[in-house]
Design an enzyme around this catalytic site. Sequence first.
Site, PDB file in Angstrom:
ATOM      1  CB  THR A 167     -62.807 -55.356  47.795  1.00 49.46           C
ATOM      2  OG1 THR A 167     -62.180 -56.219  47.678  1.00 49.46           O
ATOM      3  CG2 THR A 167     -62.662 -54.875  49.340  1.00 49.46           C
ATOM      4  CB  ALA A 178     -62.198 -59.975  50.655  1.00 50.77           C
ATOM      5  CB  CYS A 179     -62.530 -59.118  45.174  1.00 45.05           C
ATOM      6  SG  CYS A 179     -61.561 -57.657  44.930  1.00 45.05           S
ATOM      7  CB  ILE A 180     -58.986 -62.389  43.271  1.00 44.74           C
ATOM      8  CG1 ILE A 180     -59.948 -63.634  43.410  1.00 44.74           C
ATOM      9  CG2 ILE A 180     -57.473 -63.007  43.096  1.00 44.74           C
ATOM     10  CD1 ILE A 180     -59.637 -64.792  44.520  1.00 44.74           C
ATOM     11  N   GLY A 237     -58.380 -57.427  45.122  1.00 45.84           N
ATOM     12  CA  GLY A 237     -58.660 -56.337  46.126  1.00 45.84           C
ATOM     13  C   GLY A 237     -58.770 -55.039  45.506  1.00 45.84           C
TER      14      GLY A 237
END
Lengths: 151, 104
Positions: free
Chosen positions: B18, B10-12, B14
């Site tokens: 990710t 998961a990244c900021i 998305g």
Amino acid sequence: MSNKLSDFISENNVVMNLHAKDQKDAIHQLALILQENGSVSDAEAFYQDVLHRESLTTTGIGNNIAIPHGKSASVIQSTMLFAKNTEPLEWHSLDGSKVNIIFLMAVSPKAKGDDHLRMLAKLSGKLMDDEFVDSIKSAETTTEVLRILKN
Amino acid sequence: MSKKIVAVTACIAGIAHTYMAAENLKKFAKKEGYDIKVETQGAMGVENRLSQSEIDAADVVIFAVDTNVQEPDRFEGKKTLKVGTSEVVKDGKSAIDQAIELTN
């Protein structure tokens, strides 16, 4: 349901001879092209949103590739631009390499799980594939880039 | 039997990291002969969701995240490696190796 790159990408999404002088110039020029393409309503607002994302962590993923991206209210339809810059640019990349391959991704905040978003996710995943990366780096014409992206 | 890894990425935004982190974990797990399943928590929501039995059967968990993991209770008590998505994009092998080390 198809979510191939080929459904979304045309020659309008490929910029073979970008002459940007630095990272910001590159993002700015590409933002203007997205506006011309009708993908972005306000290139300046989109540019600022991409720079904001860039300020959090670098999008220089290494191997001379960067994937600047912005989730921005100015995006009309989620899409991407592929660009090859004539000179390698400083991008504070994870591996320290300079960047001449740019995938600029534009995402509409309204798009939740639509096909265009899925296309960008798939493309992101492909950037971890060495064969894909090698072929896209060596492509010299728009036709070649499109063939690789659509493959 | 090969060791089993489950992972969440998961990244900021998305959008990109990710999915890059997910692919890189799969790539290097496969190279080194480990079973892996990766759940992505991105702009398209939770995909390839890990079932409780898959989590229970895993030898180790990798969280490749720059944000909070959704439904973290599922992983309670598991050996867990937590890294950022950029680290995994940069060096997928190292993330897999570190996770496997936790199981030894």
